[in-house]
Design an enzyme around this catalytic site. Structure first.
Site, PDB file in Angstrom:
ATOM      1  N   LYS A 176      16.520  -4.732   9.962  1.00  0.00           N
ATOM      2  CA  LYS A 176      16.070  -5.693  10.968  1.00  0.00           C
ATOM      3  C   LYS A 176      17.235  -5.951  11.943  1.00  0.00           C
ATOM      4  O   LYS A 176      18.178  -6.673  11.631  1.00  0.00           O
ATOM      5  CB  LYS A 176      15.647  -6.992  10.263  1.00  0.00           C
ATOM      6  CG  LYS A 176      14.832  -7.896  11.140  1.00  0.00           C
ATOM      7  CD  LYS A 176      15.718  -8.909  11.693  1.00  0.00           C
ATOM      8  CE  LYS A 176      15.542  -9.889  12.675  1.00  0.00           C
ATOM      9  NZ  LYS A 176      15.935  -9.584  14.007  1.00  0.00           N
ATOM     10  N   GLU A 249      28.800 -11.081   6.356  1.00  0.00           N
ATOM     11  CA  GLU A 249      29.898 -10.842   7.307  1.00  0.00           C
ATOM     12  C   GLU A 249      29.646 -11.797   8.464  1.00  0.00           C
ATOM     13  O   GLU A 249      28.766 -11.572   9.283  1.00  0.00           O
ATOM     14  CB  GLU A 249      29.866  -9.387   7.810  1.00  0.00           C
ATOM     15  CG  GLU A 249      30.026  -8.341   6.731  1.00  0.00           C
ATOM     16  CD  GLU A 249      31.452  -8.229   6.219  1.00  0.00           C
ATOM     17  OE1 GLU A 249      32.380  -8.786   6.833  1.00  0.00           O
ATOM     18  OE2 GLU A 249      31.638  -7.594   5.168  1.00  0.00           O
ATOM     19  N   CYS A 283      33.416 -10.579  16.342  1.00  0.00           N
ATOM     20  CA  CYS A 283      33.749 -11.496  15.254  1.00  0.00           C
ATOM     21  C   CYS A 283      35.260 -11.536  15.051  1.00  0.00           C
ATOM     22  O   CYS A 283      35.797 -12.452  14.463  1.00  0.00           O
ATOM     23  CB  CYS A 283      33.069 -11.029  13.970  1.00  0.00           C
ATOM     24  SG  CYS A 283      33.396  -9.311  13.614  1.00  0.00           S
ATOM     25  N   GLU A 380      33.767 -21.273  16.663  1.00  0.00           N
ATOM     26  CA  GLU A 380      33.603 -19.949  17.266  1.00  0.00           C
ATOM     27  C   GLU A 380      32.834 -20.086  18.582  1.00  0.00           C
ATOM     28  O   GLU A 380      31.728 -20.620  18.606  1.00  0.00           O
ATOM     29  CB  GLU A 380      32.831 -19.020  16.315  1.00  0.00           C
ATOM     30  CG  GLU A 380      32.772 -17.606  16.856  1.00  0.00           C
ATOM     31  CD  GLU A 380      31.958 -16.653  15.989  1.00  0.00           C
ATOM     32  OE1 GLU A 380      30.825 -16.990  15.616  1.00  0.00           O
ATOM     33  OE2 GLU A 380      32.457 -15.555  15.694  1.00  0.00           O
TER      34      GLU A 380
HETATM   35  P1  NAD Z   1      22.723 -14.392  14.468  1.00  0.00           P
HETATM   36  O1  NAD Z   1      23.126 -14.992  13.177  1.00  0.00           O
HETATM   37  O2  NAD Z   1      22.046 -15.256  15.460  1.00  0.00           O
HETATM   38  O3  NAD Z   1      21.750 -13.141  14.234  1.00  0.00           O
HETATM   39  C1  NAD Z   1      22.094 -12.071  13.380  1.00  0.00           C
HETATM   40  C2  NAD Z   1      20.821 -11.438  12.839  1.00  0.00           C
HETATM   41  O4  NAD Z   1      20.187 -12.365  11.975  1.00  0.00           O
HETATM   42  C3  NAD Z   1      19.808 -11.072  13.904  1.00  0.00           C
HETATM   43  O5  NAD Z   1      19.173  -9.863  13.579  1.00  0.00           O
HETATM   44  C4  NAD Z   1      18.823 -12.223  13.811  1.00  0.00           C
HETATM   45  O6  NAD Z   1      17.541 -11.914  14.303  1.00  0.00           O
HETATM   46  C5  NAD Z   1      18.818 -12.478  12.332  1.00  0.00           C
HETATM   47  N1  NAD Z   1      18.338 -13.808  11.920  1.00  0.00           N
HETATM   48  C6  NAD Z   1      18.265 -14.935  12.651  1.00  0.00           C
HETATM   49  N2  NAD Z   1      17.752 -15.938  11.898  1.00  0.00           N
HETATM   50  C7  NAD Z   1      17.521 -15.423  10.675  1.00  0.00           C
HETATM   51  C8  NAD Z   1      16.994 -15.958   9.470  1.00  0.00           C
HETATM   52  N3  NAD Z   1      16.618 -17.228   9.361  1.00  0.00           N
HETATM   53  N4  NAD Z   1      16.889 -15.146   8.402  1.00  0.00           N
HETATM   54  C9  NAD Z   1      17.279 -13.860   8.470  1.00  0.00           C
HETATM   55  N5  NAD Z   1      17.778 -13.292   9.596  1.00  0.00           N
HETATM   56  C10 NAD Z   1      17.887 -14.073  10.680  1.00  0.00           C
HETATM   57  O7  NAD Z   1      24.047 -13.734  15.092  1.00  0.00           O
HETATM   58  P2  NAD Z   1      24.202 -12.964  16.479  1.00  0.00           P
HETATM   59  O8  NAD Z   1      24.169 -13.930  17.604  1.00  0.00           O
HETATM   60  O9  NAD Z   1      23.277 -11.805  16.528  1.00  0.00           O
HETATM   61  O10 NAD Z   1      25.676 -12.380  16.321  1.00  0.00           O
HETATM   62  C11 NAD Z   1      26.818 -13.098  16.599  1.00  0.00           C
HETATM   63  C12 NAD Z   1      27.453 -13.624  15.334  1.00  0.00           C
HETATM   64  O11 NAD Z   1      27.698 -12.542  14.434  1.00  0.00           O
HETATM   65  C13 NAD Z   1      28.818 -14.250  15.567  1.00  0.00           C
HETATM   66  O12 NAD Z   1      28.950 -15.399  14.802  1.00  0.00           O
HETATM   67  C14 NAD Z   1      29.781 -13.163  15.112  1.00  0.00           C
HETATM   68  O13 NAD Z   1      31.058 -13.624  14.737  1.00  0.00           O
HETATM   69  C15 NAD Z   1      29.039 -12.590  13.959  1.00  0.00           C
HETATM   70  N6  NAD Z   1      29.516 -11.242  13.661  1.00  0.00           N
HETATM   71  C16 NAD Z   1      30.205 -11.047  12.492  1.00  0.00           C
HETATM   72  C17 NAD Z   1      30.716  -9.788  12.209  1.00  0.00           C
HETATM   73  C18 NAD Z   1      31.478  -9.521  10.944  1.00  0.00           C
HETATM   74  O14 NAD Z   1      31.568  -8.366  10.554  1.00  0.00           O
HETATM   75  N7  NAD Z   1      32.038 -10.523  10.279  1.00  0.00           N
HETATM   76  C19 NAD Z   1      30.506  -8.737  13.099  1.00  0.00           C
HETATM   77  C20 NAD Z   1      29.785  -8.981  14.271  1.00  0.00           C
HETATM   78  C21 NAD Z   1      29.293 -10.236  14.538  1.00  0.00           C
END
Ligand code: NAD
Length: 489
Positions: A176, A249, A283, A380
């Site tokens: 997803k 992550e 991130c 963040e």
């Molecule tokens: P997000 O948490 O909004 O979304 C991530 C994914 O989760 C998307 O596919 C989203 O549709 C899904 N999602 C949303 N609500 C959900 C739920 N209730 N249940 C299951 N899945 C759900 O994050 P984003 O805006 O896409 O990405 C940015 C964030 O990701 C930042 O906080 C960044 O630091 C983090 N990030 C972390 C890493 C790492 O490796 N540590 C790498 C890249 C990004």
């Protein structure tokens, strides 16, 4: 206006529309123009995807791992062949400058090659038994159906960090991706299909995280959820997942520490790349810079001069260094933090406003005189904003660096080897860089955070540990009952 292409989801080996018949559009963040129409998957589609993955698991997991690995080699070859067109599409979809989009695809290629090889290295261990004529060992086994939920900021690389090791280990997958980068996810799945992945082994459902993400996390047939994204989403997943393996992550508030003996021009390159590369949407972005008091003024001047020269624009245009933010909501969030910083009494050195009126562009922004407790030093922001904090000495710098809830990727610039090693030991983060910026992870090493940056490790050998179970096997060839801990002589 030309007709928009319509993209489908991939379930049980078929490209199909959502059972809800609902769709959504994805906009190019640099131009605001739509790039395509995508399926808003439903819970029903998730159910079909899980069912298909469950059905495919038996056969797939029995294929010898080196053979599974060969499919990944083919994936690497196809990614390489299509690298340039995929990189352009990536930039169009998420705004990253073209050079970085190429890097994103290269990361996926490297991961496919590495995990293909891991197919021949799914090592267990052997050890001695405490009893005579008894053999003890472990073997690696797939977990089952794995739900891989990914963000948008590395739309090829992050899915590849999950899908490739999961598949090499013999799991089947429900994938997803973020609704901000569905097309890249579709391209990746098309390549896996072309490479010969059997029907049902990989299933792609696009759509809203809160409904279909939840449906994946809640389902008992899904034995593991591998999630990358925002901390708060991760917290919610952990609450709902029940008894299944979860790896998270999450976000961070990374830091570059610059000591008074550092090579300042090297540190400058690192800070500019760390804070403004990918428009700060990493991130591992350097959203704090802790500078030794005695060089703070000098370093600020250097940073200001360099930041002023950064070229902002559409990532497809030559020479552009800072692309747009992913969407309007991100633009609002980044600007909200500018207002918070000003209200908290930090000094705005540069930026703090939108760039242009079209697209989601924001000026690279630097705050100084920031105290570690301020929200701009704690939370963040996920945009091109960094906060300069001063420190008296190494202890002070490390204390301030560790004063956040997160701990993913921290860095120190110093020429003093003693200070460097002290920092390596004392910094509370999953990754530490010395004389390099906070970004630059390589695929064959573990990647992951501590504290609220999550748990679990991706990349390298740890990915295999993550995506497999280690089964313990005892073989007793003594021909009699031997009781561990009791028959000790
Ligand atoms: P997000 O948490 O909004 O979304 C991530 C994914 O989760 C998307 O596919 C989203 O549709 C899904 N999602 C949303 N609500 C959900 C739920 N209730 N249940 C299951 N899945 C759900 O994050 P984003 O805006 O896409 O990405 C940015 C964030 O990701 C930042 O906080 C960044 O630091 C983090 N990030 C972390 C890493 C790492 O490796 N540590 C790498 C890249 C990004």
């Amino acid at each position: 206006m030309p007709k928009l292409p319509v993209f489908k989801m991939f379930i049980d080996g078929q490209w199909q529309s959502s059972s809800s018949s609902q769709t959504f559009q994805k906009l190019n963040p640099a131009t605001g123009r739509p790039i395509g129409i995508f399926q808003r998957g439903s819970k029903h589609d998730v159910n079909d995807a899980i069912e298909s993955a469950e059905k495919a698991f038996g056969k797939w997991s029995e294929i010898p791992a080196p053979k599974r690995g060969k499919i990944l080699l083919k994936v690497a070859e196809l990614l390489e062949k299509n690298k340039e067109s995929l990189a352009k599409e990536l930039t169009e979809e998420m705004g990253k400058v073209l050079e970085e989009s190429r890097g994103d695809i290269q990361e996926a290629i490297d991961m496919a090659e590495y995990m293909a090889g891991e197919g021949r290295r799914l090592f267990g261990k052997t050890t001695t038994s405490e009893l005579k004529n008894k053999f003890a060992m472990t073997i690696r086994e797939p977990i089952g159906v794995v739900g891989c939920i990914t963000p948008w900021n590395f739309p090829f690389a992050i899915p590849s960090w999950k899908l490739f090791p999961a598949l090499a280990c013999g799991n089947t997958v429900v994938f997803k991706p973020s609704s901000d980068t569905p097309r890249c996810a579709i391209r990746l799945v098309e390549i896996l299909e072309k490479a010969g992945l059997p029907k049902g082994v990989l299933n792609l459902v696009t759509g809203s995280g809160s409904s279909i993400g939840d449906a994946i996390v809640n389902d008992k047939r899904v034995r593991m959820v591998s999630f990358t994204g925002h901390r708060d989403t991760g917290k919610g997943i952990l609450k709902k997942a029940g008894i299944k393996k979860v790896s998270l992550e999450l976000g961070s508030k990374n830091v570059v520490i610059i000591m008074n003996d550092a090579d300042l021009s090297l540190a400058l390159d690192g800070v500019v790349w760390g804070a403004f590369g990918t428009t700060g949407q990493r991130c591992t972005a350097a959203s704090r810079v802790i500078v030794h008091d005695s060089i703070k003024e000098k370093f600020e001047k250097m940073l200001l001069e360099r930041t002023r020269k950064l070229k902002i624009g559409n990532g497809l245009d030559k020479g552009v260094q800072v692309g747009p933010l992913i969407n309007k909501e991100a633009l609002r969030k980044v600007h909200k933090y500018t207002r918070i910083g000003l209200k908290e009494g930090a000094k705005l050195l540069i930026g703090g406003k939108r760039y242009g009126i079209k697209g989601n562009f924001y000026h690279p922004t630097i705050f100084t005189n920031v105290s570690p407790k301020m929200r701009i030093a704690q939370e963040e922001i996920f945009g091109p904003t960094t906060a300069i904090i001063s420190a008296k000495n190494l202890d002070d710098a490390i204390e301030k660096a560790n004063s956040v809830e997160y701990g993913l990727s921290f860095s120190i610039y110093t020429k003093d080897i003693d200070k460097a090693f002290e920092a390596i030991r004392k910094l509370q983060s999953g990754i530490v860089y010395v004389n390099a910026s906070t970004i630059g992870a390589e695929i064959h090493l573990p990647f992951g955070g501590v504290k609220e940056s999550g748990f679990g490790r991706e990349g390298g050998w740890t990915a295999i540990e993550e995506f497999s179970n280690e089964k313990t096997v005892y073989v007793d060839y003594s021909g009699k009952l031997q009781r561990a801990q009791i028959d000790v002589d």
